[in-house]
Design an enzyme around this catalytic site. Structure first.
Site, PDB file in Angstrom:
ATOM      1  CG  HIS A   1      -2.072   0.924   1.090  1.00  0.00           C
ATOM      2  ND1 HIS A   1      -1.991   2.261   1.371  1.00  0.00           N
ATOM      3  CD2 HIS A   1      -3.331   0.708   0.641  1.00  0.00           C
ATOM      4  CE1 HIS A   1      -3.159   2.819   1.115  1.00  0.00           C
ATOM      5  NE2 HIS A   1      -3.988   1.898   0.671  1.00  0.00           N
TER       6      HIS A   1
ATOM      7  CG  ASP B   1      -8.491  -4.285  -3.065  1.00  0.00           C
ATOM      8  OD1 ASP B   1      -9.677  -4.082  -2.773  1.00  0.00           O
ATOM      9  OD2 ASP B   1      -7.777  -3.451  -3.644  1.00  0.00           O
TER      10      ASP B   1
HETATM   11  N1  CMC Z   1       4.254  -7.725  -4.747  1.00  0.00           N
HETATM   12  C1  CMC Z   1       5.595  -7.719  -4.863  1.00  0.00           C
HETATM   13  N2  CMC Z   1       6.355  -6.610  -4.713  1.00  0.00           N
HETATM   14  C2  CMC Z   1       5.733  -5.459  -4.415  1.00  0.00           C
HETATM   15  C3  CMC Z   1       4.346  -5.399  -4.270  1.00  0.00           C
HETATM   16  C4  CMC Z   1       3.590  -6.578  -4.438  1.00  0.00           C
HETATM   17  N3  CMC Z   1       2.251  -6.569  -4.319  1.00  0.00           N
HETATM   18  N4  CMC Z   1       3.982  -4.121  -3.979  1.00  0.00           N
HETATM   19  C5  CMC Z   1       5.121  -3.413  -3.946  1.00  0.00           C
HETATM   20  N5  CMC Z   1       6.188  -4.220  -4.199  1.00  0.00           N
HETATM   21  C6  CMC Z   1       7.614  -3.832  -4.196  1.00  0.00           C
HETATM   22  C7  CMC Z   1       7.951  -3.046  -5.442  1.00  0.00           C
HETATM   23  O1  CMC Z   1       8.385  -3.885  -6.485  1.00  0.00           O
HETATM   24  C8  CMC Z   1       9.026  -2.139  -4.925  1.00  0.00           C
HETATM   25  O2  CMC Z   1      10.213  -2.884  -4.803  1.00  0.00           O
HETATM   26  P1  CMC Z   1      11.664  -2.182  -5.048  1.00  0.00           P
HETATM   27  O3  CMC Z   1      11.814  -1.178  -3.971  1.00  0.00           O
HETATM   28  O4  CMC Z   1      12.628  -3.322  -4.973  1.00  0.00           O
HETATM   29  O5  CMC Z   1      11.587  -1.584  -6.433  1.00  0.00           O
HETATM   30  C9  CMC Z   1       8.570  -1.791  -3.498  1.00  0.00           C
HETATM   31  O6  CMC Z   1       7.784  -2.923  -3.094  1.00  0.00           O
HETATM   32  C10 CMC Z   1       7.740  -0.521  -3.388  1.00  0.00           C
HETATM   33  O7  CMC Z   1       6.633  -0.639  -4.280  1.00  0.00           O
HETATM   34  P2  CMC Z   1       6.052   0.565  -5.117  1.00  0.00           P
HETATM   35  O8  CMC Z   1       5.343   0.017  -6.314  1.00  0.00           O
HETATM   36  O9  CMC Z   1       7.122   1.590  -5.364  1.00  0.00           O
HETATM   37  O10 CMC Z   1       5.018   1.176  -4.083  1.00  0.00           O
HETATM   38  P3  CMC Z   1       3.824   2.135  -4.426  1.00  0.00           P
HETATM   39  O11 CMC Z   1       3.512   2.861  -3.169  1.00  0.00           O
HETATM   40  O12 CMC Z   1       4.110   2.963  -5.624  1.00  0.00           O
HETATM   41  O13 CMC Z   1       2.627   1.142  -4.816  1.00  0.00           O
HETATM   42  C11 CMC Z   1       0.818  -0.382  -4.678  1.00  0.00           C
HETATM   43  C12 CMC Z   1       1.636   0.706  -3.957  1.00  0.00           C
HETATM   44  C13 CMC Z   1      -0.454  -0.663  -3.871  1.00  0.00           C
HETATM   45  C14 CMC Z   1       0.382   0.132  -6.058  1.00  0.00           C
HETATM   46  C15 CMC Z   1       1.698  -1.658  -4.815  1.00  0.00           C
HETATM   47  O14 CMC Z   1       2.050  -2.141  -3.552  1.00  0.00           O
HETATM   48  C16 CMC Z   1       1.007  -2.757  -5.639  1.00  0.00           C
HETATM   49  O15 CMC Z   1       1.108  -2.769  -6.873  1.00  0.00           O
HETATM   50  N6  CMC Z   1       0.273  -3.708  -4.953  1.00  0.00           N
HETATM   51  C17 CMC Z   1      -0.487  -4.724  -5.673  1.00  0.00           C
HETATM   52  C18 CMC Z   1      -1.811  -4.127  -6.143  1.00  0.00           C
HETATM   53  C19 CMC Z   1      -2.795  -3.935  -5.023  1.00  0.00           C
HETATM   54  O16 CMC Z   1      -3.011  -4.796  -4.186  1.00  0.00           O
HETATM   55  N7  CMC Z   1      -3.474  -2.739  -5.021  1.00  0.00           N
HETATM   56  C20 CMC Z   1      -4.510  -2.424  -4.048  1.00  0.00           C
HETATM   57  C21 CMC Z   1      -4.110  -1.302  -3.147  1.00  0.00           C
HETATM   58  S1  CMC Z   1      -5.201  -1.150  -1.701  1.00  0.00           S
HETATM   59  C22 CMC Z   1      -6.759  -0.736  -2.326  1.00  0.00           C
HETATM   60  C23 CMC Z   1      -6.826   0.650  -2.807  1.00  0.00           C
HETATM   61  O17 CMC Z   1      -6.506   0.880  -3.985  1.00  0.00           O
HETATM   62  O18 CMC Z   1      -7.183   1.532  -2.038  1.00  0.00           O
END
Ligand code: CMC
Length: 429
Positions: free
Chosen positions: A307, A364
């Site tokens: 998140h 989710d």
């Molecule tokens: N599985 C594996 N690795 C992950 C995941 C995941 N679900 N989420 C983040 N990471 C890793 C990412 O690869 C990165 O690694 P590194 O630092 O080595 O490059 C690190 O964790 C930080 O991730 P980020 O993508 O820079 O973080 P963000 O804040 O931009 O993204 C997120 C947040 C929710 C989009 C992301 O965690 C994600 O894609 N999760 C899966 C989709 C999901 O479950 N979304 C629902 C969110 S909650 C409901 C709502 O939308 O309100």
């Protein structure tokens, strides 16, 4: 403690005021930065930027706190109904009985949609995704209620638009579901409460009686409450941004639904179940999939994990996990994907990669299992998220207008070509 921040830009030093929130959160107010220095800030993905002050929702991602208008999400989920939380978000206070009855009655009065709206479905090919339909249906409300476009009467129309949108949303969501099955729609019954009415329109068959199960009503109330608002997330920021051009409420909310659809946001609930099914089909080896999600050469991510704001736990996920166990027990549903979800969670939470990056199950991760146990197909999951998020979008959009915020218009740093003279087609290489 100093109430200002000093920054030095290319030899020029300026002092910027701090803004301190109720919970002592600190922001640097950079409103005068460009006019006094010529510089702007750059924060791709808004990871450090506040777009607004707001009195609606407080969220502390480190401590796993979520409160609406000061009330903890745990208390609201335990003691409130969705419609009461909608009142709280929109009006700022918990209603007394008279206020709640009046709000509820006003919503019940507007549950029918114009019969012509049914014609819109004729245009969509079989199998088109419910979220695409939802965007179009909500946006089309502005055509059925053209007075909502009247900028001069924004204040006098405001409540009517709120009632209409809250009331028609369950009807539209249920219509989309019925149309996807090719079944006749079931009309709303205003003797029923908000959630029961939605369940009845969704699951009743014209040819049969349908008994509304109080266990389902309770669980759906809880799920909708848990989704009701989440401060400045992607879809809510979209609603505020679109609304900041004084676009009407229906168009602003339709834009929010579009933002919610993405798999990184609300669309993740559909992806979670699809992922769990895939893991089950593949033999249930959760370790293999956790490893896949860590592999930077593999685009696979553990859906329902991570998140932007929560870096300890998502309080909504905790409540849903418990509700999931309880409801599956009460309904006597044995869903093997729940076991896979639990194993996957255990594996990931003990893994260094996930610990280091503070990745936890989000809202989710378990919600889809509950939706499925209730009988919703996966394509409807994000529609249910939208139904829950609606009062938050409405409250945020109106707060933005009440605060008289200017049109949202970010700046950029241009990184393309500098000026170059036009080249005639015949001279181009
Ligand atoms: N599985 C594996 N690795 C992950 C995941 C995941 N679900 N989420 C983040 N990471 C890793 C990412 O690869 C990165 O690694 P590194 O630092 O080595 O490059 C690190 O964790 C930080 O991730 P980020 O993508 O820079 O973080 P963000 O804040 O931009 O993204 C997120 C947040 C929710 C989009 C992301 O965690 C994600 O894609 N999760 C899966 C989709 C999901 O479950 N979304 C629902 C969110 S909650 C409901 C709502 O939308 O309100």
């Amino acid at each position: 403690m100093s109430e200002t921040a000093k920054i030095s830009i290319q030899g020029k030093e300026i002092e910027l005021p701090l803004v301190i929130g109720t919970e002592k959160e600190v922001a640097i107010n950079i409103s005068d930065l460009r006019s006094s220095t010529g510089a702007i800030t750059l924060d791709i993905g808004y990871k450090n930027s506040g777009a607004t002050t707001s009195e609606i929702t407080y969220l502390d991602g480190e401590k796993g706190i979520l409160r609406h208008r000061g009330y903890a999400i745990e208390d609201l989920a335990e003691n409130s109904s969705f419609i009461e939380v909608a009142y709280l978000l929109i009006h700022g206070e918990l209603p007394n009985q008279t206020q709640l009855d009046e709000f509820d009655t006003n919503i019940r009065r507007h549950t029918l949609v114009n019969e012509d709206m049914k014609n819109i479905f004729e245009a969509w090919p079989t199998g088109s995704h419910p979220m695409g339909q939802l965007i179009a249906m909500i946006s089309s409300l502005s055509s059925f209620y053209p007075e909502s476009l009247d900028r001069e009467n924004y204040e006098s129309q405001k409540l009517l638009n709120i009632y209409r949108l809250l009331a028609k949303m369950p009807t539209i969501c249920a219509m989309i579901f019925k149309k996807s099955l090719g079944h006749p729609i079931i009309y709303p019954q205003n003797k029923l409460d908000y959630v029961s009415n939605f369940l009845n329109m969704t699951f009743k068959h014209v040819t049969e009686d349908y008994e509304i199960d109080p266990v389902m009503v309770d669980a759906l109330n809880k799920l909708l409450i848990l989704h009701a608002d989440h401060e400045q997330n992607c879809s809510t920021s979209t609603v505020r941004l679109v609304g900041s051009s004084h676009s009407n409420l229906y168009a602003s909310v339709a834009a929010g639904v579009a933002a919610l659809w993405g798999p990184l946001h609300g669309g993740a609930n559909q992806e979670v179940i699809e992922m769990l099914e895939l893991i089950k089909k593949d033999g249930g080896n959760v370790e293999k999939w956790v490893n896949k999600s860590k592999d930077k050469n593999d685009s696979f991510r553990l859906m329902g994990f991570g998140h932007r704001v929560y870096k300890n736990f998502d309080p909504r996920a905790k409540i849903i996990k418990k509700a999931c166990d309880e409801m599956l027990n009460k309904l006597g549903v044995n869903d093997p994907t729940l076991e896979i979800a639990k194993k996957l969670e255990e594996k990931a939470l003990g893994d260094e990669y996930f610990i280091e990056r503070k990745l936890f199950p989000n809202v989710d991760f378990y919600s889809g299992i509950l939706y499925r146990a209730m009988g919703f197909p996966v394509e409807m999951f994000t529609v249910l998220f939208a139904l829950g998020r609606l009062p938050g979008w409405i409250a945020q959009c109106h707060e933005m207008r009440e605060h008289k915020q200017p049109i949202g218009r970010p700046r950029q740093i241009y990184t393309g070509y500098p000026y170059r003279p036009f080249v005639k087609r015949s001279d181009r290489p």
